[in-house]
Design an enzyme around this catalytic site. Structure first.
Site, PDB file in Angstrom:
ATOM      1  N   HIS A 185       0.810  -1.223   0.000  1.00 53.58           N
ATOM      2  CA  HIS A 185       0.000   0.000   0.000  1.00 53.58           C
ATOM      3  C   HIS A 185       0.842   1.271   0.000  1.00 53.58           C
ATOM      4  CE1 HIS A 185      -4.017   1.938   0.950  1.00 53.58           C
ATOM      5  NE2 HIS A 185      -4.375   0.909   0.228  1.00 53.58           N
ATOM      6  N   HIS A 285      -6.860  -2.768 -11.122  1.00 57.52           N
ATOM      7  CA  HIS A 285      -7.247  -2.269  -9.792  1.00 57.52           C
ATOM      8  C   HIS A 285      -8.737  -1.931  -9.827  1.00 57.52           C
ATOM      9  CE1 HIS A 285      -7.318   1.281  -6.874  1.00 57.52           C
ATOM     10  NE2 HIS A 285      -6.716   0.363  -6.143  1.00 57.52           N
TER      11      HIS A 285
END
Ligand SMILES: [Mg+2]
Length: 382
Positions: A185, A285
């Protein structure tokens, strides 16, 4: 056929929808959002409206070039996300015009269904073994989770061990071959990323994601050399020019362009083909809504290098509404054995629940991600 109207809607949990109407009565939907700046992206769509009204919606490439090139300034999260939503809506109209799913207009499908993975563990991962086991029992063959909480540029091995324990617990609960993706992340910086990637090797992860931020894309090669784990990234890149630099820098095995951030179907199809030439896989994504997901599936259908699709059912961000709330044909996005069938209906393949969209637009959200700080008071990457 000409475009007669463009309307934007903020809808919870944190998304933005675009509706394009035509004089022929055909309507297209797209999802234009960058999470945390949704209203800004929709304002950008409103500004782009001047180029769209009266234009032929069938000329998608030309309209894309008008918005990208004739606008003088280009690229980046806001402009490319606004274009992405418009592009999706234009493809939706084109598919409906020809009474065919979008992928049929892009060469036809090269697979029958698409493998999907599920999120577990939330922002601060806990109870992940139990959650992974539940997903496995529901038919999924892979999950993704956040690896760490806050991590400073150089941090303790205690936090590294906590990641390893979590991943070990999932491996133990789900068996040797279950897909485990670990999303760093962007919370991890190079000094710790090399260590963490190397130590995760023993658990055979499906991939690690954003081991460092794409601002440091020249570092992927060094991290790749330090470990034997596939590396994924790309949700914070916005055009084929961004991905060109990433692919040239090397070290990345899987790209994750977002269909609602990187210029839409038109641009991501080109990005995916470019990656294929580098033997790099595609895993779009999509922690977003149903329109973005169906746009992903249209591209996945035609891209040989697409191997798995992110989706946001039950993800920790989804307060108030889940993706399926916004469509009427919910069964078309049902998962079986960890896969979803390709959309069969014309256009993007979703029938939008317009009543809920209109209701949501009455109380526009302003979703933001949390601001995290380290113990010393400095800002932490979220
Ligand atoms: Mg990610």
């Amino acid at each position: 056929m000409v475009i007669t109207n463009v309307t934007t809607y903020l809808v919870r949990p944190r998304w933005g929808f675009v509706k394009i109407e035509t004089d022929g009565g055909l309507t297209g939907w797209g999802e234009a959002v960058i999470e945390g700046k949704a209203a800004t992206v929709l304002a950008c769509v409103e500004e782009m409206k001047d180029y769209l009204l009266g234009a032929d919606p069938m000329r998608i490439e030309d309209l894309w070039n008008v918005l990208y090139r004739a606008g003088f300034y280009r690229g980046g999260p806001i402009l490319m996300s606004a274009m992405a939503g418009i592009d999706q809506a234009l493809w939706d109209i084109k598919g409906k015009h020809f009474n065919a799913p979008v992928y049929q207009l892009m060469g036809g499908p090269c697979r029958d269904r698409m493998r999907v993975y599920s999120w577990i563990g939330g922002d601060r991962p806990s109870d992940v073994a139990k959650a992974a086991k539940e997903k496995q029992e529901a038919g999924f063959t892979a999950i993704k989770m956040n690896g760490t909480e806050e991590l400073q540029m150089v941090d303790s091995y205690e936090k590294i061990d906590a990641v390893l324990e979590r991943v070990a617990s999932i491996r133990e609960a789900t068996g040797k071959y279950f897909g485990i993706a670990v999303d760093f992340h962007g919370r991890v910086h190079k000094p710790m990323a090399k260590i963490l990637a190397k130590k995760l090797e023993e658990f055979d992860p499906m991939f690690i994601e954003e081991p460092v931020l794409c601002e440091q894309m020249e570092d992927f090669k060094e991290i790749a050399a330090a470990c034997n784990v596939p590396i994924a990234t790309g949700e914070r890149l916005f055009s084929r020019y961004d991905f060109k630099r990433l692919l040239q820098a090397g070290g990345v095995d899987i790209i994750q362009p977002d269909l609602s951030h990187a210029g839409g179907i038109t641009e991501v199809k080109k990005i995916a083909s470019m990656a294929e030439a580098y033997d790099v896989a595609l895993a779009p994504h999509c922690p977003l809504g149903p329109i973005a997901l169906s746009a992903c599936l249209q591209v996945d259908a035609t891209c040989y290098n697409a191997f798995i699709q992110e989706q946001s059912m039950g993800i920790h961000y989804n307060a108030y509404h889940e993706p399926l709330d916004y469509i009427l044909n919910k069964e078309d996005l049902a998962f079986h054995d960890g896969h979803v069938e390709l959309p069969k209906r014309p256009g993007l393949g979703v029938e939008v629940n317009e009543a809920l969209v209109l209701e949501e637009a009455q109380t526009p959200h302003s979703w933001k991600n949390p601001v995290w700080r380290h113990k010393d008071g400095s800002v932490a990457e979220w």
